[in-house]
Design an enzyme around this catalytic site. Structure first.
Site, PDB file in Angstrom:
ATOM      1  N   CYS A  74     102.878  27.709   5.136  1.00 53.18           N
ATOM      2  CA  CYS A  74     103.369  27.046   4.528  1.00 53.18           C
ATOM      3  C   CYS A  74     104.672  26.412   5.014  1.00 53.18           C
ATOM      4  O   CYS A  74     105.711  27.275   5.078  1.00 53.18           O
ATOM      5  CB  CYS A  74     103.357  27.584   3.127  1.00 53.18           C
ATOM      6  SG  CYS A  74     104.230  26.385   1.874  1.00 53.18           S
ATOM      7  N   CYS A 185     103.599  19.612   6.321  1.00 52.51           N
ATOM      8  CA  CYS A 185     102.914  20.351   5.460  1.00 52.51           C
ATOM      9  C   CYS A 185     101.480  20.771   5.877  1.00 52.51           C
ATOM     10  O   CYS A 185     100.805  19.947   6.489  1.00 52.51           O
ATOM     11  CB  CYS A 185     102.901  19.315   4.175  1.00 52.51           C
ATOM     12  SG  CYS A 185     101.859  20.019   3.025  1.00 52.51           S
TER      13      CYS A 185
HETATM   14  N1  DGL Z   1     101.124  23.479   2.278  1.00 49.46           N
HETATM   15  C1  DGL Z   1     102.388  23.795   1.951  1.00 49.46           C
HETATM   16  C2  DGL Z   1     103.502  23.241   3.121  1.00 49.46           C
HETATM   17  O1  DGL Z   1     103.128  23.630   4.250  1.00 49.46           O
HETATM   18  C3  DGL Z   1     103.009  23.178   0.812  1.00 49.46           C
HETATM   19  C4  DGL Z   1     102.167  22.400  -0.439  1.00 49.46           C
HETATM   20  C5  DGL Z   1     102.815  22.316  -1.562  1.00 49.46           C
HETATM   21  O2  DGL Z   1     102.409  23.144  -2.582  1.00 49.46           O
HETATM   22  O3  DGL Z   1     103.672  21.495  -1.978  1.00 49.46           O
HETATM   23  O4  DGL Z   1     104.394  22.645   2.839  1.00 49.46           O
END
Ligand code: DGL
Length: 259
Positions: A74, A185
């Protein structure tokens, strides 16, 4: 002994990294943990994210005794909380950060863009990455939490709301001079085909999944863990909130507490 890897994301975004990891280390056992009770992380404070990530390394979690490596799949959690998490454990941690460096290296127009969550685009860590690796490029910052929601729906409901994705990409007004778009993301590779078709052939999309898998292989190799390509490991899924209305083949998701 086969490797045992914890993969974390706010939701299903980290599965875009998990796919690379399963390919690179097929015999590993994976524990995929999503903090969907607090999704989207892009709207959470740094303090909250650090607190939730500390739940990963507290004792008595199902993986506490056996984990060799943690992958924070993430960008939001990595850019906000990696340093703090590393102070809480001796387990090696690999974080996912936006692929600014390869984008700058590959850009011909010297105009690149980052598409990420609001927390990632406003974060000092991200601004440092840009200063260090893309100082000779124009770097546009775009954020969207709607695309996170749409990627979640695409994954769990198995239907893609193409019109909504295209509308959101149009709303972002990404410059036609951008030739490298960093998907900062981990949710966005899930809807990369739709993003790409909304933007056109002149833009290449970049994410960090393959680089993370290489880093994980390197760390496992140097700690003496065996990587076997002809063995298949297992993936266990955990969530902080029950998954409802799933059409996905992932049916067995265990409840977990990160508070
Ligand atoms: N998948 C996550 C990232 O790479 C975050 C998505 C979220 O929960 O806002 O930032």
């Amino acid at each position: 002994m086969h490797p045992h890897i914890l993969v974390f994301d706010s939701g299903i975004g980290g599965t875009s990294v998990l796919a690379h990891l399963e390919h690179a280390v097929p015999n590993a056992t994976f524990r995929y943990v999503m903090d969907n009770a607090l999704l989207p992380y892009g709207l959470q404070s740094q303090e909250t994210i650090i607190k939730r990530l500390s739940g990963l390394v507290k004792p008595n979690q199902p993986w506490s005794e056996s984990i060799d490596l943690i992958v924070i799949a993430c960008n939001t959690a990595s850019t906000q909380a990696l340093d703090a998490l590393r102070k809480m454990t001796t387990i090696p941690i690999v974080g996912v950060v936006p692929a600014i460096k390869p984008a700058a290296l590959q850009s011909k127009t010297r105009h690149i863009a980052l598409l990420a969550t609001p927390a990632t685009t406003s974060n000092q860590y991200t601004h440092n990455l840009i200063r260090e690796f893309a100082s000779d490029c124009q770097v546009d910052l775009h954020h969207s939490t709607d695309l996170v929601r749409l990627a979640e729906a695409c994954f769990w409901q198995n239907t893609t709301n193409e019109t909504e994705i295209i509308r959101e990409i149009q709303r972002l007004s990404i410059s036609p001079y951008v030739d490298q778009l960093v998907l900062g993301c981990t949710h966005f590779p899930i809807i990369a085909r739709q993003i790409k078709s909304a933007l056109g052939a002149q833009v290449s999309l970049l994410d960090s999944g393959a680089a993370i898998a290489r880093r994980v292989m390197h760390l496992l190799g140097s700690s003496g863990k065996q990587i076997c390509v002809n063995k298949k490991g297992l993936v266990y899924y955990y969530a902080t909130k029950p998954i409802v209305h799933s059409n996905n083949s992932i049916t067995d998701v265990l409840n977990i507490d990160l508070s």
